[in-house]
Design a protein around this motif. Sequence first.
Motif, PDB file in Angstrom:
ATOM      1  N   ARG A  58       0.834  -1.200   0.000  1.00 22.86           N
ATOM      2  CA  ARG A  58       0.000   0.000   0.000  1.00 22.86           C
ATOM      3  C   ARG A  58       0.872   1.254   0.000  1.00 22.86           C
ATOM      4  O   ARG A  58       1.838   1.346   0.753  1.00 22.86           O
ATOM      5  CB  ARG A  58      -0.920   0.003   1.231  1.00 22.86           C
ATOM      6  N   TYR A  77      -0.229   8.938   3.359  1.00 26.95           N
ATOM      7  CA  TYR A  77      -1.518   8.265   3.215  1.00 26.95           C
ATOM      8  C   TYR A  77      -1.808   7.355   4.405  1.00 26.95           C
ATOM      9  O   TYR A  77      -0.898   6.780   5.010  1.00 26.95           O
ATOM     10  CB  TYR A  77      -1.528   7.418   1.935  1.00 26.95           C
ATOM     11  N   GLU A  79      -3.536   3.765   5.779  1.00 25.79           N
ATOM     12  CA  GLU A  79      -3.514   2.415   5.210  1.00 25.79           C
ATOM     13  C   GLU A  79      -4.681   2.172   4.257  1.00 25.79           C
ATOM     14  O   GLU A  79      -4.611   1.319   3.391  1.00 25.79           O
ATOM     15  CB  GLU A  79      -3.520   1.374   6.324  1.00 25.79           C
ATOM     16  N   THR A  80      -5.753   2.937   4.438  1.00 30.11           N
ATOM     17  CA  THR A  80      -6.914   2.809   3.554  1.00 30.11           C
ATOM     18  C   THR A  80      -6.655   3.387   2.174  1.00 30.11           C
ATOM     19  O   THR A  80      -7.439   3.159   1.249  1.00 30.11           O
ATOM     20  CB  THR A  80      -8.111   3.558   4.164  1.00 30.11           C
ATOM     21  N   GLY A  81      -5.568   4.160   2.034  1.00 23.35           N
ATOM     22  CA  GLY A  81      -5.270   4.816   0.769  1.00 23.35           C
ATOM     23  C   GLY A  81      -5.722   6.257   0.737  1.00 23.35           C
ATOM     24  O   GLY A  81      -5.396   6.999  -0.195  1.00 23.35           O
ATOM     25  N   ASP A  82      -6.482   6.669   1.754  1.00 23.80           N
ATOM     26  CA  ASP A  82      -6.928   8.058   1.820  1.00 23.80           C
ATOM     27  C   ASP A  82      -5.787   8.970   2.277  1.00 23.80           C
ATOM     28  O   ASP A  82      -4.901   8.555   3.015  1.00 23.80           O
ATOM     29  CB  ASP A  82      -8.114   8.196   2.784  1.00 23.80           C
TER      30      ASP A  82
END
Length: 201
Positions: A58, A77, A79-82
Amino acid sequence: MKHIWIAIAAVLLLATGCKSKIEQVENIDSYGYTERYQRSKEDFAKQGLYQKFDEQGRLMEEATYENDTLNGLRVLYFETGDTQIVETYRQGIFDGPYRSYYESGQLNLSGQYEANEMTGDWDRYYENGQLMERVRFEDNAENGPFIEYHENGNLKAEGAYLNGDNEHGLLKLYDEQGELKRKMNCEQGICRTIWKREGEE
């Protein structure tokens, strides 16, 4: 026509020569993160896009380097990518907008840096999007007026800071309904009540 082809060939050779001076690097740091970036073959200085990935692949960080120095945006970022944090650099120093976010994606903090110093109005928000506080910065510290709000949007406090988190001058405090409950006179963070609503302790 011959001269044109010679010129084109020279440009191609020059471009090829420039490309050969840069190499792509991928390595794993001591925390297990994978780093990918380009660097100069001559002095190993980072050039261009830098990326960092966690053990699951990620994307955790993106940044731009020039001569091994942060220059431009740096984005961290969750971990969700947000997006978690967006910073702006100019030749290695903070210079430009700064933003941080809650994991929900809602804006948490926003402000401006100039020459490595926090300056102007900085805003912090509740996760519901309501403005929590607005504070004026100068010389990299709270200096000037501030205003705070309850999570329901009603006024909570208003006053001014001096040389950091030190209330200075008249401070007004409000209840959750936005009604004035106390006035205080402050001197470098030491405040004494000069008026309070009847029934207030």
